[in-house]
Design a protein around this motif. Sequence first.
Motif, PDB file in Angstrom:
ATOM      1  N   TRP A  39       0.785  -1.278  -0.084  1.00 51.82           N
ATOM      2  CA  TRP A  39      -0.101   0.012   0.024  1.00 51.82           C
ATOM      3  C   TRP A  39       0.876   1.242   0.101  1.00 51.82           C
ATOM      4  CZ3 TRP A  39      -4.595   2.153  -0.935  1.00 51.82           C
ATOM      5  CH2 TRP A  39      -4.935   3.325  -0.496  1.00 51.82           C
ATOM      6  N   GLU A  40       1.936   1.221   0.749  1.00 50.31           N
ATOM      7  CA  GLU A  40       2.834   2.339   0.846  1.00 50.31           C
ATOM      8  C   GLU A  40       3.250   2.765  -0.607  1.00 50.31           C
ATOM      9  OE1 GLU A  40       2.803  -0.098   2.895  1.00 50.31           O
ATOM     10  OE2 GLU A  40       2.020   1.020   4.949  1.00 50.31           O
ATOM     11  N   CYS A  41       3.922   1.785  -1.186  1.00 47.73           N
ATOM     12  CA  CYS A  41       4.622   2.165  -2.363  1.00 47.73           C
ATOM     13  C   CYS A  41       3.461   2.450  -3.439  1.00 47.73           C
ATOM     14  CB  CYS A  41       5.183   0.496  -2.910  1.00 47.73           C
ATOM     15  SG  CYS A  41       6.492  -0.044  -1.910  1.00 47.73           S
ATOM     16  N   VAL A  42       2.176   1.830  -3.512  1.00 49.48           N
ATOM     17  CA  VAL A  42       1.264   2.395  -4.421  1.00 49.48           C
ATOM     18  C   VAL A  42       1.122   3.850  -4.093  1.00 49.48           C
ATOM     19  CG1 VAL A  42      -0.854   2.061  -5.106  1.00 49.48           C
ATOM     20  CG2 VAL A  42       0.298   0.051  -4.663  1.00 49.48           C
ATOM     21  N   VAL A  43       0.577   4.302  -2.837  1.00 50.76           N
ATOM     22  CA  VAL A  43       0.430   5.553  -2.449  1.00 50.76           C
ATOM     23  C   VAL A  43       1.729   6.726  -2.788  1.00 50.76           C
ATOM     24  CG1 VAL A  43      -0.226   7.308  -0.797  1.00 50.76           C
ATOM     25  CG2 VAL A  43      -1.343   5.089  -0.740  1.00 50.76           C
ATOM     26  N   ASP A  44       2.843   6.104  -2.605  1.00 53.68           N
ATOM     27  CA  ASP A  44       3.944   7.107  -3.048  1.00 53.68           C
ATOM     28  C   ASP A  44       3.873   7.372  -4.451  1.00 53.68           C
ATOM     29  OD1 ASP A  44       4.732   7.563  -0.492  1.00 53.68           O
ATOM     30  OD2 ASP A  44       6.120   5.808  -0.328  1.00 53.68           O
ATOM     31  N   LEU A  45       3.972   6.244  -5.210  1.00 54.76           N
ATOM     32  CA  LEU A  45       3.734   6.188  -6.794  1.00 54.76           C
ATOM     33  C   LEU A  45       2.643   7.075  -7.311  1.00 54.76           C
ATOM     34  CD1 LEU A  45       4.747   5.281  -9.533  1.00 54.76           C
ATOM     35  CD2 LEU A  45       3.327   3.201  -9.139  1.00 54.76           C
ATOM     36  N   ALA A  46       1.601   7.194  -6.665  1.00 62.57           N
ATOM     37  CA  ALA A  46       0.440   7.697  -6.986  1.00 62.57           C
ATOM     38  C   ALA A  46       0.365   9.261  -7.243  1.00 62.57           C
ATOM     39  CB  ALA A  46      -0.767   7.228  -6.509  1.00 62.57           C
ATOM     40  N   PHE A  47       0.998   9.685  -5.785  1.00 59.24           N
ATOM     41  CA  PHE A  47       1.010  11.211  -5.431  1.00 59.24           C
ATOM     42  C   PHE A  47       2.421  11.964  -5.411  1.00 59.24           C
ATOM     43  CE2 PHE A  47      -3.130   9.524  -3.277  1.00 59.24           C
ATOM     44  CZ  PHE A  47      -3.828  10.160  -3.873  1.00 59.24           C
ATOM     45  N   THR A  48       3.416  11.311  -5.256  1.00 58.65           N
ATOM     46  CA  THR A  48       4.493  12.086  -4.766  1.00 58.65           C
ATOM     47  C   THR A  48       5.071  12.934  -5.934  1.00 58.65           C
ATOM     48  OG1 THR A  48       5.376  10.242  -3.386  1.00 58.65           O
ATOM     49  CG2 THR A  48       7.293  11.810  -4.234  1.00 58.65           C
ATOM     50  N   GLU A  49       5.178  12.480  -7.422  1.00 59.45           N
ATOM     51  CA  GLU A  49       5.676  13.190  -8.439  1.00 59.45           C
ATOM     52  C   GLU A  49       4.799  14.267  -8.787  1.00 59.45           C
ATOM     53  OE1 GLU A  49       8.146  10.503 -11.182  1.00 59.45           O
ATOM     54  OE2 GLU A  49       6.470   9.250 -10.441  1.00 59.45           O
ATOM     55  N   ILE A  50       3.098  13.963  -8.640  1.00 56.64           N
ATOM     56  CA  ILE A  50       2.378  14.954  -8.854  1.00 56.64           C
ATOM     57  C   ILE A  50       2.446  15.901  -8.019  1.00 56.64           C
ATOM     58  CG2 ILE A  50      -0.197  15.278  -9.496  1.00 56.64           C
ATOM     59  CD1 ILE A  50      -0.338  12.655 -10.461  1.00 56.64           C
ATOM     60  N   ARG A  51       2.810  15.726  -6.798  1.00 55.48           N
ATOM     61  CA  ARG A  51       2.533  16.790  -5.793  1.00 55.48           C
ATOM     62  C   ARG A  51       3.632  17.833  -5.785  1.00 55.48           C
ATOM     63  NH1 ARG A  51       3.936  13.825  -1.382  1.00 55.48           N
ATOM     64  NH2 ARG A  51       6.326  14.557  -1.577  1.00 55.48           N
TER      65      ARG A  51
END
Length: 458
Positions: free
Chosen positions: A381-393
């Motif tokens: 779950w942590e990997c998926v959330v980081d992938l989903a939001f970090t770069e866009i943020r």
Amino acid sequence: MSDRRPSDRDPSQGAPGGHRPGRLRLRRGGPRYRPLSPLRDHLRESFWFAPLLTCVGAVLLAGLTAWADEAIVAATIAETGSASELMRFDTAAKSVVSSVSSAMLTFIGVVFSISLVALQMAASQFSPRVLRLYVRSRLTKATFSVCLATFLYALLVQLSYDDETDPGRVTSVPVFSGVTATLLVVLSLALFVLYVQAMMRLLRVPHVIDRVATESVAVIGHYRLVPPDGEPPAEAADALTLLHDGRSGALRDINIRRLVRLARRHDLVFHMVPRIGDFITPGTPIVRVSGGSPPRPWRIASALNVGVERTMHQDLAFGFRQLVDIAIRALSPAVNDPTTAVQAVDRIHQLLGMLVQESFGDLQFRDRHGVVRLVLPVPDWECVVDLAFTEIRICGAGQPQVTRRLTAALDDLLRITPDSRRAQLQSQRSLLERAVGERVVDPANRAFALAPDRQGIG
């Protein structure tokens, strides 16, 4: 591959991220994974298979219509003594077939040259990763294949022409051949119209994002996780680690059925080390073998597909990767299109909403006796959330439209996410507030940029 002692990973640590391992959900007739899925997916990624089949079909069809032309002429002569009635179609049919053979190849070249230019524009505007949508398009392959088959058919038909002009001695008149060539041209034109419409849709950002999201939903459903019957088998103390000795590239997928059968035959348990989508090189640990004597390394290697790019077939994270790529490219100074980024966030929000209640951890694949034979790691779950939001943020912190949509997505996910998984979303929420605070100095603008809005700025 070569044998080596196991790594330092402690089996007692459990699944990544502290979540319980998962197993493949079963349905009537067996697991969701289908034995021929890798082959079918590889053929869909190729652009030669469909044209080859249609060209073979064109050869057979040309032979069949040539035989039918000879048969109808022979029957007509036997009945009336002359084929003069059929000879009236001879000149017109030959003219039609000749025109088709001379014009179709030019038509193919012009149409698909324009298509290549459109693909280049799509790669620069969206992401090179999304070009796989065009390669996998059934309509694109069908149009190209039918046009090639029509051209080849027209060429072969001309080889069966009979130059005899005497109605009593003629052996073949291209009646069926001419009609078939005309029908193939009509089919080619119909497919061309549909192809142009499909290309125009695929050059529009919303349709590309929708296609990526649709495939991602299918992958999530394909590998939907449920709580396992028990803990996964621990790796034996004397387990061997086999190293990859093939070419370097991304691990595209594995033949699960083959590995399960191989492990059952040798009474083993395979623990895959890399995840689907990882880049592996010669010497990379690829699988840990627990149990009896391991099989020959090439048998395991034959079940692994390594390529130059990832695919959606078994890769749970690749859909997120494509959506994030589209979003950050849209947020680049050269493009500066925050609305496209918001549309990508919409789909990321959708996919994460499907995963909040799912069990994460290693997939367990069992043989027909229910014994776990293959353990495959998946992103937690942590990997998926980081992938989903970090770069866009990071890229969109200065775009109020994007930050408002991210805030709405995070707040919505926090409402439906179990307490055990809220920490990662709360961390992303705090980092978003900090990033906006660094980029937006005015308090009023900062408050506006962090107000949740499902449309960004409607």
